[in-house]
Design a protein around this motif. Structure first.
Motif, PDB file in Angstrom:
ATOM      1  N   GLY A 150       4.463   2.115  -3.708  1.00  0.00           N
ATOM      2  CA  GLY A 150       3.450   0.974  -3.721  1.00  0.00           C
ATOM      3  C   GLY A 150       3.763  -0.361  -4.629  1.00  0.00           C
ATOM      4  N   SER A 200       0.796  -1.245   0.016  1.00  0.00           N
ATOM      5  CA  SER A 200      -0.067  -0.036  -0.037  1.00  0.00           C
ATOM      6  C   SER A 200       0.800   1.398  -0.032  1.00  0.00           C
ATOM      7  N   ALA A 201       0.185   2.324  -0.600  1.00  0.00           N
ATOM      8  CA  ALA A 201       0.973   3.519  -0.695  1.00  0.00           C
ATOM      9  C   ALA A 201       0.006   4.641  -1.130  1.00  0.00           C
ATOM     10  N   HIS A 202       0.363   5.827  -0.818  1.00  0.00           N
ATOM     11  CA  HIS A 202      -0.396   6.757  -1.002  1.00  0.00           C
ATOM     12  C   HIS A 202      -0.330   7.185  -2.899  1.00  0.00           C
ATOM     13  N   ALA A 203      -1.505   7.456  -3.311  1.00  0.00           N
ATOM     14  CA  ALA A 203      -1.361   7.290  -4.823  1.00  0.00           C
ATOM     15  C   ALA A 203      -1.120   8.964  -5.398  1.00  0.00           C
ATOM     16  N   GLY A 204      -0.968   9.911  -4.481  1.00  0.00           N
ATOM     17  CA  GLY A 204      -0.406  11.071  -4.777  1.00  0.00           C
ATOM     18  C   GLY A 204       1.001  11.447  -4.300  1.00  0.00           C
ATOM     19  N   ARG A 205       1.180  10.960  -3.140  1.00  0.00           N
ATOM     20  CA  ARG A 205       2.320  11.410  -2.390  1.00  0.00           C
ATOM     21  C   ARG A 205       3.474  10.530  -2.722  1.00  0.00           C
ATOM     22  N   ASN A 206       3.292   9.254  -2.722  1.00  0.00           N
ATOM     23  CA  ASN A 206       4.415   8.276  -3.023  1.00  0.00           C
ATOM     24  C   ASN A 206       3.948   6.867  -3.725  1.00  0.00           C
ATOM     25  N   PRO A 207       3.089   6.913  -4.967  1.00  0.00           N
ATOM     26  CA  PRO A 207       2.930   5.749  -5.474  1.00  0.00           C
ATOM     27  C   PRO A 207       3.819   5.177  -5.982  1.00  0.00           C
ATOM     28  N   ASN A 229      -7.518   6.821  -3.521  1.00  0.00           N
ATOM     29  CA  ASN A 229      -6.103   7.254  -3.437  1.00  0.00           C
ATOM     30  C   ASN A 229      -4.928   6.613  -2.654  1.00  0.00           C
ATOM     31  N   VAL A 230      -5.201   5.368  -2.717  1.00  0.00           N
ATOM     32  CA  VAL A 230      -4.356   4.301  -2.359  1.00  0.00           C
ATOM     33  C   VAL A 230      -3.966   3.150  -3.104  1.00  0.00           C
TER      34      VAL A 230
END
Length: 141
Positions: free
Chosen positions: A15, A5-12, A51-52
């Motif tokens: 992920g 898992s990762a944030h889709a905007g901040r650190n995709p 967003n994940v």
């Protein structure tokens, strides 16, 4: 399929998208089809918020081998296919199930039974036909 898992905007980039890996598996599975084997990817589940980067996916599929050899060849190819996806997408894969039913062949006994059913249907004014489904059912056992 288990990714990360990762944030889709901040650190995709951190992920590992389990749904993308499962989608790749669907395409690779379909590429294994041939005249003696059909493959039906039936259900793909996974993900949550938009967003994940999704870290989990479950793919359910069904195969219909027309011969024992086709079922065995698929069973032999599945492990390397999943290993390649795991390596290329940075995910873990787990396979549950396998080739558990032999093809349902029409032998002399099965043909005799069908001929009887067709004759009974004709007496009732019903036209009964048979079509192979790749045969995988409890009746095979």
């Amino acid at each position: 399929f288990t990714g990360r898992s990762a944030h889709a905007g901040r650190n995709p980039h951190e992920g590992r998208n389990a749904i993308v890996a499962a989608a790749d598996a669907i395409l690779r599975l379909k590429a294994l089809e041939h005249d003696d084997l059909t493959i039906n990817p039936a259900k793909l589940e996974g993900g949550a918020a938009n967003n994940v980067v999704p870290d989990h996916a479950v793919l359910r599929f069904n195969i219909r081998p027309k011969s024992v050899a086709a079922g065995a060849a698929f069973d032999h190819a599945l492990g390397p296919l999943l290993a390649a996806i795991a390596a290329e997408h940075g995910v873990a894969t787990h396979c549950h199930g396998g080739v558990t039913r032999p093809p349902k062949r029409v032998d002399a006994s099965a043909q005799a039974l069908f001929d009887l059913v067709r004759a009974c249907g004709a007496e009732l004014g019903q036209d009964i036909h048979w079509q192979s489904t790749g045969g995988v059912c409890d009746g095979n056992n």
